[in-house]
Write a protein that holds these residues in place. Structure first.
Motif, PDB file in Angstrom:
ATOM      1  N   ILE A 211      34.955 -11.322  -5.652  1.00 19.22           N
ATOM      2  CA  ILE A 211      33.822 -11.863  -6.417  1.00 19.22           C
ATOM      3  C   ILE A 211      33.430 -13.272  -5.977  1.00 19.22           C
ATOM      4  CG2 ILE A 211      34.289 -10.425  -8.432  1.00 19.22           C
ATOM      5  CD1 ILE A 211      35.504 -12.921  -9.782  1.00 19.22           C
ATOM      6  N   ALA A 212      33.967 -13.734  -4.878  1.00 18.57           N
ATOM      7  CA  ALA A 212      33.670 -15.097  -4.415  1.00 18.57           C
ATOM      8  C   ALA A 212      32.219 -15.191  -3.936  1.00 18.57           C
ATOM      9  CB  ALA A 212      34.615 -15.489  -3.294  1.00 18.57           C
ATOM     10  N   GLY A 213      31.515 -16.193  -4.436  1.00 14.42           N
ATOM     11  CA  GLY A 213      30.187 -16.480  -3.919  1.00 14.42           C
ATOM     12  C   GLY A 213      29.072 -15.574  -4.381  1.00 14.42           C
ATOM     13  N   VAL A 214      29.309 -14.725  -5.400  1.00 14.69           N
ATOM     14  CA  VAL A 214      28.234 -13.870  -5.890  1.00 14.69           C
ATOM     15  C   VAL A 214      27.788 -14.347  -7.270  1.00 14.69           C
ATOM     16  CG1 VAL A 214      29.034 -11.882  -4.567  1.00 14.69           C
ATOM     17  CG2 VAL A 214      29.831 -12.173  -6.910  1.00 14.69           C
ATOM     18  N   ASP A 215      26.575 -13.958  -7.658  1.00 16.89           N
ATOM     19  CA  ASP A 215      26.027 -14.418  -8.930  1.00 16.89           C
ATOM     20  C   ASP A 215      26.709 -13.699 -10.096  1.00 16.89           C
ATOM     21  OD1 ASP A 215      24.314 -12.030  -9.931  1.00 16.89           O
ATOM     22  OD2 ASP A 215      23.718 -12.259  -7.838  1.00 16.89           O
ATOM     23  N   PRO A 216      26.575 -14.232 -11.319  1.00 20.27           N
ATOM     24  CA  PRO A 216      27.281 -13.658 -12.460  1.00 20.27           C
ATOM     25  C   PRO A 216      26.976 -12.192 -12.723  1.00 20.27           C
ATOM     26  CG  PRO A 216      26.487 -15.854 -13.003  1.00 20.27           C
ATOM     27  CD  PRO A 216      25.910 -15.511 -11.667  1.00 20.27           C
ATOM     28  N   VAL A 217      25.730 -11.758 -12.494  1.00 22.21           N
ATOM     29  CA  VAL A 217      25.385 -10.352 -12.724  1.00 22.21           C
ATOM     30  C   VAL A 217      26.129  -9.457 -11.745  1.00 22.21           C
ATOM     31  CG1 VAL A 217      23.536  -8.646 -12.700  1.00 22.21           C
ATOM     32  CG2 VAL A 217      23.118 -10.904 -13.700  1.00 22.21           C
ATOM     33  N   ALA A 218      26.102  -9.818 -10.458  1.00 22.93           N
ATOM     34  CA  ALA A 218      26.831  -9.045  -9.452  1.00 22.93           C
ATOM     35  C   ALA A 218      28.322  -9.081  -9.720  1.00 22.93           C
ATOM     36  CB  ALA A 218      26.530  -9.585  -8.052  1.00 22.93           C
ATOM     37  N   ARG A 219      28.807 -10.238 -10.170  1.00 25.39           N
ATOM     38  CA  ARG A 219      30.234 -10.393 -10.487  1.00 25.39           C
ATOM     39  C   ARG A 219      30.653  -9.412 -11.573  1.00 25.39           C
ATOM     40  NH1 ARG A 219      31.985 -16.460 -11.422  1.00 25.39           N
ATOM     41  NH2 ARG A 219      31.170 -16.478  -9.295  1.00 25.39           N
ATOM     42  N   ASP A 220      29.843  -9.303 -12.610  1.00 20.83           N
ATOM     43  CA  ASP A 220      30.170  -8.388 -13.706  1.00 20.83           C
ATOM     44  C   ASP A 220      30.160  -6.938 -13.231  1.00 20.83           C
ATOM     45  OD1 ASP A 220      30.447 -10.494 -15.458  1.00 20.83           O
ATOM     46  OD2 ASP A 220      28.463 -10.261 -16.368  1.00 20.83           O
ATOM     47  N   GLN A 221      29.191  -6.578 -12.388  1.00 23.53           N
ATOM     48  CA  GLN A 221      29.135  -5.209 -11.870  1.00 23.53           C
ATOM     49  C   GLN A 221      30.352  -4.899 -11.005  1.00 23.53           C
ATOM     50  OE1 GLN A 221      25.048  -5.053 -10.146  1.00 23.53           O
ATOM     51  NE2 GLN A 221      24.849  -3.208 -11.384  1.00 23.53           N
ATOM     52  N   ILE A 222      30.753  -5.865 -10.189  1.00 27.58           N
ATOM     53  CA  ILE A 222      31.916  -5.666  -9.323  1.00 27.58           C
ATOM     54  C   ILE A 222      33.178  -5.490 -10.158  1.00 27.58           C
ATOM     55  CG2 ILE A 222      33.431  -6.882  -7.694  1.00 27.58           C
ATOM     56  CD1 ILE A 222      30.835  -8.009  -6.411  1.00 27.58           C
ATOM     57  N   LEU A 223      33.340  -6.314 -11.180  1.00 28.76           N
ATOM     58  CA  LEU A 223      34.515  -6.191 -12.049  1.00 28.76           C
ATOM     59  C   LEU A 223      34.515  -4.858 -12.785  1.00 28.76           C
ATOM     60  CD1 LEU A 223      34.748  -9.803 -13.504  1.00 28.76           C
ATOM     61  CD2 LEU A 223      36.325  -8.734 -11.890  1.00 28.76           C
ATOM     62  N   ASP A 224      33.361  -4.442 -13.278  1.00 26.21           N
ATOM     63  CA  ASP A 224      33.270  -3.153 -13.967  1.00 26.21           C
ATOM     64  C   ASP A 224      33.615  -2.006 -13.021  1.00 26.21           C
ATOM     65  OD1 ASP A 224      32.538  -4.372 -16.329  1.00 26.21           O
ATOM     66  OD2 ASP A 224      30.385  -3.982 -16.086  1.00 26.21           O
ATOM     67  N   ALA A 225      33.177  -2.110 -11.771  1.00 24.87           N
ATOM     68  CA  ALA A 225      33.486  -1.058 -10.794  1.00 24.87           C
ATOM     69  C   ALA A 225      34.977  -1.004 -10.495  1.00 24.87           C
ATOM     70  CB  ALA A 225      32.698  -1.301  -9.501  1.00 24.87           C
ATOM     71  N   ILE A 226      35.604  -2.172 -10.377  1.00 26.31           N
ATOM     72  CA  ILE A 226      37.044  -2.214 -10.114  1.00 26.31           C
ATOM     73  C   ILE A 226      37.812  -1.592 -11.278  1.00 26.31           C
ATOM     74  CG2 ILE A 226      39.036  -3.745  -9.855  1.00 26.31           C
ATOM     75  CD1 ILE A 226      37.159  -5.681  -8.347  1.00 26.31           C
ATOM     76  N   ILE A 227      37.460  -1.997 -12.501  1.00 29.73           N
ATOM     77  CA  ILE A 227      38.158  -1.497 -13.684  1.00 29.73           C
ATOM     78  C   ILE A 227      37.917   0.000 -13.865  1.00 29.73           C
ATOM     79  CG2 ILE A 227      38.264  -1.631 -16.210  1.00 29.73           C
ATOM     80  CD1 ILE A 227      37.466  -4.634 -15.861  1.00 29.73           C
ATOM     81  N   GLY A 228      36.672   0.417 -13.697  1.00 25.03           N
ATOM     82  CA  GLY A 228      36.315   1.806 -13.955  1.00 25.03           C
ATOM     83  C   GLY A 228      36.797   2.786 -12.921  1.00 25.03           C
TER      84      GLY A 228
END
Length: 232
Positions: free
Chosen positions: A155-172
């Motif tokens: 999640i380094a260097g990405v905006d908060p919206v992209a960060r949330d999507q990336i975290l949701d994808a990892i968790i899901g």
């Protein structure tokens, strides 16, 4: 519980500098492990040894009982900290590339993740924003049915919206029969997904353990403990 990764007396030297200094570490199967530390702490060097990109100077690394090599690369899905796709590729080209290259690649899962990430298959890599490239790379890595996932600063260097999507994808998309190692210095955003954490500084393990146990013992969140350990 069975160890999927075992590291014994691991040292990596570049001339007179030790990037890793006599590390000992076990990673249990089925865990999400945060490898935490500032830039230059040895996180990426450790990851590159685990993924077979670098060779250790001394010590031993076993991944599912094998030294890093052809056998381990077949079971480790690696997200590096920079884009690994050709600019001329479309997103569909990237999916086809992974499908041809990895026998454990799940094409249907990739398409589901692309839809979740709102990525159009016809778009070219050179047309994508940094956040979109990060989401595409993560989609490809998570679409492998691997035993171990290694994500270097996802999640380094990405905006908060992209960060949330990336975290949701990892968790899901984490399979509890697999194992995941995530390097990051953005601890606050990621600490809730970690089962265990490892603090690295100047190539040495300063602290490691179960994340919840550390919170209870220290009476603080992992992010605050990180700031305490590294003086940030």
């Amino acid at each position: 519980m069975e160890n999927i990764i075992e590291i014994r007396d691991l040292t990596k030297s570049y001339f007179t500098k030790k990037a890793l200094d006599n590390i000992n570490l076990n990673v249990e199967k089925g865990k999400v492990v945060g490898v935490l530390g500032p830039n230059g702490s040895g996180k990426t060097t450790l990851i590159k040894i685990l993924t077979g990109i670098l060779r250790e100077t001394k010590g031993e690394v076993l991944i599912d009982g094998n030294s890093p090599g052809v056998a381990t690369k077949a079971i480790v899905s690696y997200l590096p900290d920079r884009n690994f796709l050709y600019n001329w590729m479309s997103i569909q080209d990237a999916v086809d590339f992974f499908k041809d290259f990895y026998g454990d690649f799940d094409e249907n899962k990739a398409y589901e993740l692309l839809d979740f990430m709102k990525l159009n298959r016809s778009m070219k890599v050179n047309e994508l924003s940094k956040g979109m490239v990060e989401k595409l790379n993560l989609t490809l890595v998570l679409s492998r049915n691997a035993k171990i996932y290694v994500l270097d600063e996802p999640i380094a260097g990405v905006d908060p919206v992209a960060r949330d999507q990336i975290l949701d994808a990892i968790i899901g998309n984490f399979n509890e029969s697999s194992t995941m190692l995530i390097t990051t210095h953005l601890v606050r955003d990621m600490e809730n997904i970690f089962d265990d954490v490892v603090f690295l500084k100047e190539g040495k393990v300063l602290l490691e353990g179960n994340a919840e146990a550390l919170r209870e013992d220290r009476g603080t969140q992992i992010d605050d403990l990180y700031k305490e350990v590294f003086g940030e």
